[in-house]
Design a protein around this motif. Structure first.
Motif, short mmCIF file in Angstrom:
data_model
loop_
_atom_site.label_atom_id
_atom_site.label_comp_id
_atom_site.label_asym_id
_atom_site.label_seq_id
_atom_site.Cartn_x
_atom_site.Cartn_y
_atom_site.Cartn_z
N UNK A 109 5.79 -19.83 15.47
CA UNK A 109 4.85 -19.91 14.36
C UNK A 109 6.05 -19.94 12.98
N UNK A 110 5.55 -20.44 12.11
CA UNK A 110 6.25 -20.44 10.94
C UNK A 110 5.53 -20.77 9.72
N UNK A 111 6.10 -20.46 8.42
CA UNK A 111 5.65 -20.61 7.14
C UNK A 111 6.62 -20.98 6.27
N UNK A 112 6.51 -21.79 5.15
CA UNK A 112 7.33 -22.15 3.99
C UNK A 112 6.60 -21.62 2.83
N UNK A 113 7.45 -20.77 2.20
CA UNK A 113 6.76 -20.05 0.89
C UNK A 113 6.59 -20.99 -0.25
N UNK A 114 5.49 -21.05 -0.81
CA UNK A 114 5.16 -21.80 -1.96
C UNK A 114 4.61 -23.07 -1.40
N UNK A 115 4.49 -23.41 -0.32
CA UNK A 115 4.15 -24.98 0.45
C UNK A 115 2.44 -24.80 0.08
N UNK A 116 2.07 -25.94 -0.76
CA UNK A 116 0.58 -25.96 -0.78
C UNK A 116 -0.05 -27.07 -0.29
N UNK A 117 0.68 -28.10 0.65
CA UNK A 117 0.17 -29.34 1.24
C UNK A 117 -0.80 -28.82 2.18
N UNK A 118 -1.80 -29.84 2.53
CA UNK A 118 -2.81 -29.69 3.48
C UNK A 118 -2.15 -29.97 5.11
N UNK A 119 -0.96 -30.76 5.25
CA UNK A 119 -0.36 -31.09 6.48
C UNK A 119 0.73 -30.20 6.51
N UNK A 126 13.34 -23.86 13.58
CA UNK A 126 12.34 -24.72 13.26
C UNK A 126 12.75 -25.53 11.78
N UNK A 127 12.44 -26.77 11.73
CA UNK A 127 12.79 -27.60 10.52
C UNK A 127 11.77 -28.00 9.53
N UNK A 128 11.74 -27.39 8.37
CA UNK A 128 10.34 -27.91 7.49
C UNK A 128 11.09 -28.42 6.16
N UNK A 129 12.37 -28.94 6.32
CA UNK A 129 13.15 -29.72 5.26
C UNK A 129 14.02 -28.85 4.62
N UNK A 130 14.20 -29.36 3.56
CA UNK A 130 15.29 -28.42 2.67
C UNK A 130 15.07 -26.99 1.95
N UNK A 131 13.44 -27.03 1.77
CA UNK A 131 13.11 -25.72 1.20
C UNK A 131 13.15 -24.61 2.22
N UNK A 132 13.37 -24.74 3.68
CA UNK A 132 13.56 -23.87 4.51
C UNK A 132 12.30 -23.41 5.06
N UNK A 133 12.36 -22.38 6.02
CA UNK A 133 11.09 -21.63 6.40
C UNK A 133 11.39 -20.28 7.26
N UNK A 134 10.32 -19.56 7.36
CA UNK A 134 10.50 -18.22 7.79
C UNK A 134 9.51 -18.22 8.94
N UNK A 135 9.41 -17.19 10.17
CA UNK A 135 9.04 -17.04 11.15
C UNK A 135 8.31 -15.67 10.86
#
Length: 577
Positions: A121-131, A216-225
């Motif tokens: 599992x992972x999340x990207x802080x501030x990401x507001x997209x639907x996909x 995990x790769x969520x682009x330049x903004x990075x991500x956390x688990x």
């Protein structure tokens, strides 16, 4: 990089675990709806390393969006002064860095697993997209802990994209909303995504300890688990996830939550990963599950109470249920509950000493009493177990040697009606203490004794498939526990020591070689009562203190269950020698 509520220096090691304040820890229900917890899950989950969702309402009383759940960083119940501080850990690949995260799983003796997918599992802080923002992921599976000499990669690499799907769990990671005061305001800026990583072709594994290692790769903004998150606890004793930071080969280190405030005890963490695949060779009754009166794969809260010359057994089915009681045995009998008839339920049983001693067994399969004459006064009947490997406990006694003669383990092979052949195993000498268990994983109990070696404990084992084994572990004055804490279907070396008013449990696991020291209980009033109270096939720490069962599981928060009264004896006490 890890996402913390407050900045604090990173602590890279954690040796002794914190003393749990059991007087203030109580059970709390966790809302884990199937729809949210298994979004886009494959059909067969063969392993689950724990939850991350904590309910539809925050500790401060704020409701999550309709149909959603929070994943809230935790504090111990009753302690709002201290809390974990990390919302997530950097398991991220970006254009400039590749941090990797790892966690372990154990395949029990005799089982074969085929792994088709690993779910993280992972999340990207501030990401507001639907996909999902996750575009790729890499995966390795190790035999042994990453970064430790002798460990090897047996599947995958750090370049191949293994991401099959990334779906919304309808969950939001939040910091602790009440601890330390005033807490953090719950929000929806950290939406958690489930990432299914392909293992192709399917990886076939047999007995041992293995580690997943992912980025995990969520682009330049990075991500956390997010870490494994269990309501009302900051950690459980066998957590041991790892993280690699820096360019390859990088530096691997244990993941430790540095806690807030700075004076709070730092604690280890795990990740909530799952494995999809097939699992064969499972045994019907794990060694971790003792005193399971109801046969639901959970140790029940069971105790005995002497009244005059009689003994009454009381049980609260785990996790909930109405107490029940049955009068069985005399006050002077020894409690020896086990599954003697092989139906997957523990039978209420006692051993009555005498020139001719007797086992009295209330068989759960027929609700009839079975009487077996076996042993004599001076024998120790608490060594009962399955010595012949037929899935049923055998009546057994340990008879200490005298005058230089050998001690003996005697057992009677179990049959449907009793009265099987008697086997005597000469093992040990006068002064030794018996320490029974299946130490080689062949589903048969091994003769084992503890010997006083200048105050230290020397353990001698006669393993049925691995021969004679000797090791030094603990002090002779310690109490020795028959238990399987790592879930590999072998008994681990476990001792309990009276240590300055506290009970200190020392666990050395058989497959992971992990060492844990945990203060749990007090010497004055507590009786150790280990068992699998959370149903994960691993023994949990447990004590009984007049009127309460206190337990601390590998996948559950510390709990206090009010039951019984001062003077009662937990049925699981026979596992401690």
């Amino acid at each position: 990089m890890n996402q913390r509520r407050f900045t604090k220096s990173v602590i890279s090691s954690f040796c002794l675990y914190a003393l749990v304040m059991m007087q203030i820890v109580f059970a709390s229900a966790t809302n884990t709806s199937a729809a949210a917890q298994t979004a886009d899950s494959p059909a067969v989950i063969i392993y689950d390393n724990g939850p991350f969702q904590t309910g539809a309402t925050s500790k401060s009383g704020v409701a999550a969006p309709a149909g959603a759940q929070f994943s809230e960083v935790q504090n111990f119940a009753g302690d709002t002064s201290n809390a974990n501080t990390n919302a997530g850990y950097g398991c991220a690949t970006t254009a400039t860095a590749e941090n990797r995260c790892a966690d372990n799983f154990v395949i029990p003796v005799g089982e074969t697993w085929t792994i088709n997918q690993v779910i993280v599992h992972g999340y990207q802080t501030g990401f507001a997209g639907t996909t999902s923002p996750f575009i790729s992921a890499t995966l390795q599976i190790w035999n042994g802990p990453p970064g430790v000499a002798g460990s090897t990669v047996i599947f995958g690499d750090t370049t191949t994209n293994r991401l099959a799907t990334s779906t919304d769990t309808n969950s939001f990671r939040i910091f602790n909303s009440v601890a330390p005061p005033p807490g953090s305001v719950p929000g929806t800026t950290r939406r958690i995504w489930q990432n299914n990583l392909n293992v192709s072709p399917g990886l076939v594994l047999t007995t041992g300890e293995y580690w997943i290692d992912f980025s995990l790769n969520a682009g330049a903004a990075g991500n956390f688990t997010p870490s494994t998150t269990i309501v009302n606890t900051r950690y459980t004793p066998l957590m041991r996830a790892r993280q690699r930071t820096g360019a390859a080969p990088g530096v691997w280190a244990d993941i430790i939550d540095a806690a807030t405030p700075a004076t709070a005890v730092d604690v280890p963490q795990d990740f909530p990963f799952k494995l999809d695949g097939t699992r064969t060779g499972m045994r019907a009754v794990p060694y971790s599950r003792k005193v399971d009166i109801t046969g639901d794969n959970l140790t029940d809260y069971t105790l005995t109470r002497n009244s005059g010359t009689t003994k009454t057994w009381f049980t609260i089915p785990n996790p909930t249920g109405a107490p029940s009681g049955v009068q069985f045995g005399n006050a002077t009998d020894t409690n020896v509950p086990e599954d003697y008839d092989g139906d997957g339920r523990t039978d209420i049983a006692v051993w009555r000493p005498g020139a001719l001693a007797y086992f009295y067994i209330l068989q759960s399969s027929t609700n009839t009493v079975r009487i077996e004459q076996f042993g004599q006064t001076g024998d120790d009947p608490t060594i009962i177990g399955d010595y012949d490997g037929d899935g049923r406990a055998d009546p057994a006694v340990y008879r200490p040697g005298t005058g230089g003669s050998s001690s003996f383990f005697y057992y009677r092979a179990s049959t449907a009606t009793g009265g099987g052949n008697i086997t005597g195993i000469p093992f040990g000498i006068a002064g030794d203490k018996p320490y029974p268990g299946d130490f080689d994983g062949d589903r048969r109990y091994d003769a084992s004794v503890v010997r006083n070696n200048g105050g230290n404990a020397q353990i001698f084992q006669r393993r049925s498939t691995q021969g004679f084994f000797v090791t030094n572990y603990g002090l002779f004055s310690d109490r020795f526990v028959t238990a399987d804490y790592d879930g590999d279907s072998r008994n681990d070396l476990v001792v309990i020591r009276d240590n300055g008013g506290a009970l200190t449990w020392y666990v050395s696991t058989s497959v992971t070689n992990q060492f844990v020291a945990l203060n749990y209980g007090t010497t004055a009033s507590d009786t150790p009562a280990p068992g699998d109270y959370d149903g994960d096939s691993r023994t949990d720490f447990g004590v009984y203190r007049g009127g309460f069962f206190f337990t601390f599981g590998t996948l559950s928060a510390p709990r206090a269950i009010p039951f019984g009264q001062t003077g009662d004896t937990p049925a699981a006490a026979y596992l401690v020698h």
